[in-house]
Design an enzyme around this catalytic site. Structure first.
Site, short mmCIF file in Angstrom:
data_model
loop_
_atom_site.label_atom_id
_atom_site.label_comp_id
_atom_site.label_asym_id
_atom_site.label_seq_id
_atom_site.Cartn_x
_atom_site.Cartn_y
_atom_site.Cartn_z
CG HIS A 1 -33.77 7.03 20.35
ND1 HIS A 1 -33.06 6.39 21.35
CD2 HIS A 1 -35.06 6.59 20.44
CE1 HIS A 1 -33.90 5.60 22.04
NE2 HIS A 1 -35.10 5.71 21.49
CD GLU B 1 -7.92 -8.23 13.35
OE1 GLU B 1 -8.26 -7.04 13.42
OE2 GLU B 1 -7.17 -8.68 12.45
CE LYS C 1 -8.78 -7.84 9.39
NZ LYS C 1 -7.72 -7.26 10.17
N GLY D 1 3.55 -11.60 16.69
CA GLY D 1 4.18 -10.37 16.27
C GLY D 1 4.81 -10.46 14.90
CE1 TYR E 1 -2.12 -1.27 -3.65
CE2 TYR E 1 -4.27 -2.24 -4.05
CZ TYR E 1 -3.43 -1.51 -3.25
OH TYR E 1 -3.87 -1.01 -2.06
CD GLU F 1 5.97 -6.99 -3.85
OE1 GLU F 1 5.92 -5.97 -3.17
OE2 GLU F 1 6.23 -8.13 -3.38
CB SER G 1 -0.89 0.02 1.24
OG SER G 1 -1.66 -1.15 1.30
N GLY G 2 1.88 1.31 0.86
CA GLY G 2 2.70 2.51 0.98
C GLY G 2 3.54 2.75 -0.27
CB CYS H 1 -6.29 -5.15 5.89
SG CYS H 1 -4.74 -4.47 6.46
CB ALA I 1 15.03 -4.42 -5.80
CE1 TYR J 1 -4.67 -3.41 15.66
CE2 TYR J 1 -2.71 -3.70 17.01
CZ TYR J 1 -3.64 -2.87 16.40
OH TYR J 1 -3.53 -1.52 16.54
CB CYS K 1 -2.89 -4.04 3.25
SG CYS K 1 -4.60 -3.49 3.22
CD GLU L 1 -29.83 6.68 21.61
OE1 GLU L 1 -30.41 7.73 21.90
OE2 GLU L 1 -30.42 5.65 21.22
P1 NDP Z 1 1.02 -7.95 18.40
O1 NDP Z 1 2.29 -7.33 18.78
O2 NDP Z 1 -0.22 -7.15 18.39
O3 NDP Z 1 0.73 -9.22 19.32
C1 NDP Z 1 1.67 -10.23 19.51
C2 NDP Z 1 1.17 -11.17 20.58
O4 NDP Z 1 2.07 -12.26 20.71
C3 NDP Z 1 1.10 -10.53 21.96
O5 NDP Z 1 0.05 -11.14 22.68
C4 NDP Z 1 2.45 -10.90 22.55
O6 NDP Z 1 2.46 -10.95 23.95
C5 NDP Z 1 2.62 -12.29 22.02
N1 NDP Z 1 3.98 -12.75 21.90
C6 NDP Z 1 5.04 -12.14 21.33
N2 NDP Z 1 6.14 -12.91 21.40
C7 NDP Z 1 5.78 -14.04 22.04
C8 NDP Z 1 6.48 -15.20 22.43
N3 NDP Z 1 7.75 -15.34 22.17
N4 NDP Z 1 5.79 -16.15 23.09
C9 NDP Z 1 4.47 -16.00 23.37
N5 NDP Z 1 3.78 -14.93 23.03
C10 NDP Z 1 4.42 -13.95 22.36
O7 NDP Z 1 1.32 -8.60 16.97
P2 NDP Z 1 0.36 -9.22 15.87
O8 NDP Z 1 1.17 -10.27 15.22
O9 NDP Z 1 -0.96 -9.58 16.44
O10 NDP Z 1 0.13 -8.00 14.87
C11 NDP Z 1 1.25 -7.29 14.34
C12 NDP Z 1 0.87 -5.89 13.97
O11 NDP Z 1 0.05 -5.91 12.82
C13 NDP Z 1 0.03 -5.17 15.02
O12 NDP Z 1 0.80 -4.59 16.00
C14 NDP Z 1 -0.69 -4.14 14.16
O13 NDP Z 1 0.11 -3.00 14.03
C15 NDP Z 1 -0.86 -4.83 12.85
N6 NDP Z 1 -2.23 -5.34 12.68
C16 NDP Z 1 -3.29 -4.49 12.70
C17 NDP Z 1 -4.58 -4.94 12.55
C18 NDP Z 1 -5.72 -4.00 12.61
O14 NDP Z 1 -5.50 -2.80 12.58
N7 NDP Z 1 -6.95 -4.48 12.71
C19 NDP Z 1 -4.85 -6.36 12.33
C20 NDP Z 1 -3.69 -7.19 12.33
C21 NDP Z 1 -2.43 -6.68 12.49
P3 NDP Z 1 2.79 -9.63 24.84
O15 NDP Z 1 1.58 -8.76 24.74
O16 NDP Z 1 3.02 -10.17 26.19
O17 NDP Z 1 4.00 -9.00 24.23
#
Ligand code: NDP
Length: 489
Positions: free
Chosen positions: A472, A184, A53, A299, A101, A37, A16-17, A50, A117, A180, A45, A477
């Site tokens: 309402h 989800e 999903k 993450g 795109y 790419e 996207s960016g 997104c 690249a 997230y 996304c 509200e």
């Molecule tokens: P997040 O950082 O949101 O969540 C990661 C989760 O995994 C947390 O619960 C974290 O725990 C846990 N975790 C991390 N490392 C370990 C580990 N080694 N062992 C066990 N648990 C672990 O990452 P996501 O992958 O869910 O999403 C990445 C990013 O993507 C988001 O931050 C967001 O910016 C983006 N996103 C946005 C969406 C939206 O806007 N609707 C939808 C999906 C993604 P702890 O909290 O303890 O660190």
């Protein structure tokens, strides 16, 4: 006007960016632009985030509509979900979007290279086919990727990218991580009839969000049938068959009967993960369980590996993100970076805005810092969560605040005798009366928070909210009718 370079701008990454920056620089400012790419155009996304999903969120939502409709007098029977039929349509839709795109780039006369690249020097891009191209400016928009935790045999688990390629849905799944993505997919898969267990290592899911909202979402997910275990993580995993036979060493390559080459392929081709049969999992609390599939939602990491960045003097942060200033410029003046590769606020609309600000700065002669303040966002759990501004906890730490919070059973599901609650919450500064944060847990909260986001971004006060007449009967509200604070903090 043209310099000695092949291009004014070379963009690496067609998400996207990157696509937005490329086509605006070319289309609106007449720059000579190229974009490379290595995968599919549209990036995370559109192709594996997104968009697919949210289509899955829609798909999973129909299950309970039948039940509700019956309460509203409809003679209608629950059906079964056909994953294959859905996936076929999903793929057709993603092909169409990728085409859009590509067309946007072609229409803006951006040269595209369908290959990887990397950076050769401050003004030179190295293409995978061995050729190089020079550019006055290089924009890194390579995004991020899901990461697995450091657990023995972690490659047996899938990551979010793989979900959209599954041949069939598992009967049971363990989701590791309650951010997230974990939340989800827990709701989506639960809605589609998968038995979902979640291990979240902290005391509550959705770390960083408003505590009261997190609590309500966790409660709703649990009521809907998701088996959430907080304070729990995974310490070991193995194929059930291998575990039973006692043959699974902690480096499973050999155990899976794969040669080094094959196991490399397995790591690179995640679609195959999760298809090897039931997985035995040992949790940090000692519990041992077997699941059809394990999803790591632990993450994401920026895509900077092997890009040649540090070699040319671009510094990377602790999480290997490209370090940039407020104009998205790296330490090497000709190299900029936007989106998830910079690990600032990892959301599609933010990457797009960073791309637009970059173009303004570099081609529009108008240095434009990116505004990362008060970004509304949504988590597509069921119920949805929309949020903007400070959480109650953050606000209370900053200044004295009033909390206005209403949690109630909405008309539609109450009528259907479902015990579902929604929440509308405002955080208000005692001194300035400005609404510092708004948190909504409700159906379509994503749509609602987009609109409240305007008022919060504009810095409106609680009294200005209250001056707005209620609509309402609606859920939202409440946002203009909460007369007295629930508490102060
Ligand atoms: P997040 O950082 O949101 O969540 C990661 C989760 O995994 C947390 O619960 C974290 O725990 C846990 N975790 C991390 N490392 C370990 C580990 N080694 N062992 C066990 N648990 C672990 O990452 P996501 O992958 O869910 O999403 C990445 C990013 O993507 C988001 O931050 C967001 O910016 C983006 N996103 C946005 C969406 C939206 O806007 N609707 C939808 C999906 C993604 P702890 O909290 O303890 O660190």
């Amino acid at each position: 006007q043209m310099s000695d370079f092949d291009y004014d701008l070379f963009v690496i990454g067609g998400g996207s960016g990157g696509v937005r920056a490329a086509r605006v620089a070319a289309g609106e400012y007449g720059a000579k632009v190229a974009l490379a790419e290595e995968d599919r155009y549209g990036g995370t996304c559109v192709i594996r985030g997104c968009v697919p999903k949210k289509l899955m969120v829609f798909a999973s939502g129909y299950a309970e509509l039948v039940d509700e409709a019956q309460c509203f007098g409809w003679d209608i029977k629950p059906g079964t979900f056909d994953w294959h039929a859905f996936k076929t349509r999903l793929n057709t839709e993603l092909d169409r979007l990728e085409g859009v795109y590509r067309k946007l780039l072609a229409n803006s006369e951006v040269d595209t290279f369908d290959q990887r690249a990397t950076i050769k020097d401050a003004h030179t891009v190295q293409l995978a086919n061995g050729e190089t191209r020079t550019a006055k400016h290089i924009l890194l928009a390579t995004g991020g990727r899901p990461v697995r935790p450091d657990v023995p045999n972690a490659q047996l688990g899938i990551v979010s990218d793989d979900i959209f390629h599954l041949e069939s849905l598992p009967k049971s799944i363990l989701i590791v991580g309650g951010g997230y993505i974990g939340c989800e997919f827990a709701c989506i898969l639960n809605g589609l009839g998968v038995e979902v267990t979640m291990y979240n290592r902290a005391a509550q899911i959705l770390r960083g969000f408003d505590d009261e909202a997190r609590g309500l979402i966790a409660e709703s997910m649990t009521n809907a049938g998701v088996d959430i275990h907080c304070g729990t993580s995974i310490v070991e995993m193995a194929l059930e068959s291998e575990h039973e036979a006692g043959t699974m060493p902690s480096n499973s390559d050999a155990a899976m009967g794969a040669t080094a080459e094959q196991s490399n392929e397995l790591n690179n081709c995640d679609a195959r993960a999760g298809t090897q049969g039931p997985i035995w999992v040992k949790a940090s609390n000692g519990a041992e369980k077997v699941f059809d599939m394990v999803l790591f939602a632990t993450g994401r990491a920026p895509n900077t590996d092997g890009m040649g960045l540090e070699e040319v003097g671009v510094s990377l942060g602790r999480r290997h993100e490209v370090e940039v200033d407020e104009y998205s410029q790296s330490g090497v003046p000709s190299i900029y970076a936007i989106g998830d590769v910079t690990d600032r606020v990892n959301l599609t609309p933010v990457a797009i805005r960073e791309g637009m600000a970059f173009v303004q700065t570099v081609f529009g002669g108008n240095p434009t810092p990116v505004d990362h303040d008060l970004i509304p966002s949504a988590v597509f759990t069921q119920p949805e969560f929309g949020t903007v501004g400070l959480t109650e906890e953050q606000a209370a730490e900053q200044e004295p605040v009033e909390i206005y919070s209403a949690s109630f059973r909405p008309m539609q599901t109450a009528f259907a005798e479902k015990n579902k609650r929604v929440m509308m919450k405002l955080i208000v500064s005692k001194e300035t009366r400005v609404v510092l944060g708004c948190h909504i847990v409700a159906p379509n909260a994503g749509e609602l928070i987009q609109l409240v986001g305007i008022a919060v971004k504009a810095g409106l006060t609680k009294e200005q909210f209250d001056a707005t007449c209620a609509v309402h009967p609606t859920m939202s509200e409440e946002l203009v009718t909460m007369r007295s604070p629930t508490r102060t903090a």
